[in-house]
Design an enzyme around this catalytic site. Structure first.
Site, PDB file in Angstrom:
ATOM      1  N   ALA A   2      54.512  58.289  88.913  1.00 46.56           N
ATOM      2  CA  ALA A   2      55.475  57.643  88.012  1.00 46.56           C
ATOM      3  C   ALA A   2      55.473  58.327  86.652  1.00 46.56           C
ATOM      4  CB  ALA A   2      55.108  56.176  87.862  1.00 46.56           C
ATOM      5  N   CYS A   3      56.645  58.751  86.196  1.00 48.83           N
ATOM      6  CA  CYS A   3      56.765  59.497  84.944  1.00 48.83           C
ATOM      7  C   CYS A   3      58.012  59.060  84.185  1.00 48.83           C
ATOM      8  CB  CYS A   3      56.840  60.994  85.226  1.00 48.83           C
ATOM      9  SG  CYS A   3      55.510  61.618  86.303  1.00 48.83           S
ATOM     10  N   THR A   4      58.200  59.626  82.979  1.00 46.10           N
ATOM     11  CA  THR A   4      59.426  59.424  82.213  1.00 46.10           C
ATOM     12  C   THR A   4      59.867  60.766  81.660  1.00 46.10           C
ATOM     13  OG1 THR A   4      58.592  57.247  81.534  1.00 46.10           O
ATOM     14  CG2 THR A   4      60.530  58.093  80.391  1.00 46.10           C
ATOM     15  N   GLU A  92      59.841  64.271  88.097  1.00 46.20           N
ATOM     16  CA  GLU A  92      60.072  62.852  87.869  1.00 46.20           C
ATOM     17  C   GLU A  92      60.231  62.199  89.237  1.00 46.20           C
ATOM     18  OE1 GLU A  92      60.691  59.417  85.584  1.00 46.20           O
ATOM     19  OE2 GLU A  92      60.300  61.430  84.818  1.00 46.20           O
TER      20      GLU A  92
END
Length: 487
Positions: A2-4, A92
């Site tokens: 999980a990333c942004t 992502e």
């Protein structure tokens, strides 16, 4: 993972540079920033998760990488800038839906069930993408072309979004099912927000199957959509997010609030974000993928937005007092980030110093972003010599220690963190400006190593000073403290 992600087109940025940036939010992954020389790039690459062997070209370029220190699960290079000043961040983790996966299933590794059978290799994934792509591309668009070919050939076992940039363009690619993909060029005047969901909300198939000026996709994508009834639009246009993405309850606490906060920050007056009759709320599925910001975006703002945790809203987990809304949404600057890099490609300086990689380790809420010239054969030891052993000899572990101490004593420690972040950013800009001038005027670009070492030394001093301050503050707030005058 999980990333942004945030992408900033050159006319949307403060200095005309392109910027692509991403929080690499694994599970407290230990990371470092290194340079991979052509002689160290494998010619036959084998993945750990997919058990896939790929023959790689014989002409790799040098590139930067932020791999995992422990290679047990693979390289996980996360991002890089090659010597042609092309940047890539991967990946992502995005979302999909059952209709897509029923039409084009993921390609997963399958171990042989009997001795007579052979193992079935899986596809490519986040573990692999930087290593097998960035050394071989000379533009952002070439990155889309190469990765697209690899996806169609080998498939993938997971949904991912990948960004490529050069001094002029940014391209965003999203995987669709096991073998398909879609990509769009980011408009120069826009920025893009990506919070672990399928993002693209517009697409031009005529361009994708024609001149490919701003749209590209896998060869069979249109047929996949038609054969499997994936187009959910009523108005004749095509919205990829509706066709390929998700709209789950989990999205509304984990993903969409991050998009809401980012867009609300850069476009506070464009839409109504709060209260009754808001155009968009934290749980809206239709927040635009890209917007023209109300002002030009700086490096510091990219760092701030990727460090944020809903400051100024009821959802801030550090907000005083107990409310029903406090901490209900997943922060952008989350605790478990391993590394964040802002990959900045500047078109107004000589190509030898065009690429700057602003790197920071640990939770962005409490760390500082350190600029490194990317076109070098080595990174300073303070950035690159990271081991699994906790040590203050490198940037990674002191950053993590500051994270934990400041989080536990937020009210009294946050001022030390803010001073630290401002000091590193200010002195980082000062040193980049100084060496930009020196190298441009003298035409001596071998000063890059000297510049990087000076910046690393500055970061080490500021980091150690801040660690001392937050450690003292945390010590003063220990529960077993006692003075006779307390009685």
């Amino acid at each position: 993972m999980a990333c942004t992600t945030i992408l900033v087109g050159k006319k949307a940025s403060y200095d005309g540079s392109t910027m692509i940036a991403r929080n690499d939010d694994g599970y407290f992954d230990v990371k470092k920033l290194i340079v991979v020389e052509p002689k160290d790039q494998p010619r036959k690459y084998k993945s750990v998760i997919g058990h896939l062997e790929i023959e790689l070209p014989d002409n790799p370029m040098r590139y930067t990488s932020t791999p995992s220190v422990d290679p047990k699960y693979g390289v996980w290079a996360a991002n890089g800038i090659n010597e042609a000043n092309v940047a890539m961040t991967a990946t992502e983790t995005i979302t999909s839906n059952s209709r897509v996966l029923g039409a084009d299933p993921y390609v997963r590794y399958e171990k042989a069930k009997t001795k007579k059978d052979k193992d079935k290799a899986g596809g490519i994934g986040e573990e692999d993408l930087v290593v097998i792509t960035i050394p071989y591309i000379r533009s952002a668009k070439e990155g889309v072309i190469r990765l697209g070919e690899l996806l169609e050939k080998y498939g993938t076992y997971e949904p991912n979004g990948i960004a490529f940039s050069d001094k002029d363009e940014i391209w965003w690619l999203e995987t669709i099912g096991g073998h398909n993909w879609i990509a769009r060029r980011v408009k120069d005047e826009e920025y893009v927000i990506m919070p672990n969901q399928f993002g693209l909300d517009k697409f031009d198939f005529d361009d994708a199957y024609g001149e490919q000026k701003e749209n590209m996709c896998s060869k069979g994508l249109k047929k996949l959509i038609s054969d499997n009834h994936l187009d959910l639009n009523n108005d004749g246009s095509f919205n990829p997010r509706l066709a390929f993405g998700s709209h789950s309850d989990a999205d509304h606490v984990y993903n969409t609030p991050r998009a809401w906060f980012m867009a609300r920050y850069f476009n506070p007056r464009t839409y109504k974000w709060d209260g009754e009759n808001a155009d968009f709320t934290p749980e809206s599925d239709d927040i635009p993928w890209s917007l023209v910001p109300e002002h030009k975006i700086t490096v510091e703002e990219v760092k701030y937005i990727l460090s944020s945790y809903y400051q100024g809203t009821p959802y801030n987990p550090y907000k005083k007092g107990e409310t029903n809304e406090k901490g209900i949404y997943r922060p952008i600057g989350i605790s478990r980030t391993g590394v964040m890099a802002i990959l900045q490609i500047r078109g107004y300086v000589p190509s030898e110093i065009s690429a700057v990689e602003w790197v920071c380790f640990g939770s962005n809420a409490f760390n500082a972003s350190v600029p490194m010239y990317a076109n070098t054969k080595k990174m300073p030891k303070y950035i690159s010599n990271v081991t699994s052993k906790v040590s203050t000899d490198n940037l990674y572990w002191p950053s993590r220690l500051i994270n934990v101490l400041a989080d536990a004593n937020y009210g009294s420690s946050i001022m030390f963190v803010e001073r630290y972040q401002n000091a590193v950013a200010s002195k980082g800009h000062e040193l980049i400006n100084e060496y930009d001038r020196k190298m441009t005027e003298s035409n001596k670009f071998d000063l890059i190593d000297e510049a990087n070492e000076k910046i690393a030394k500055m970061a080490e001093e500021e980091t150690n000073n801040t660690l001392s301050r937050v450690l003292l503050d945390a010590s003063a707030h220990m529960k077993n403290g006692y003075n006779r005058s307390d009685n």
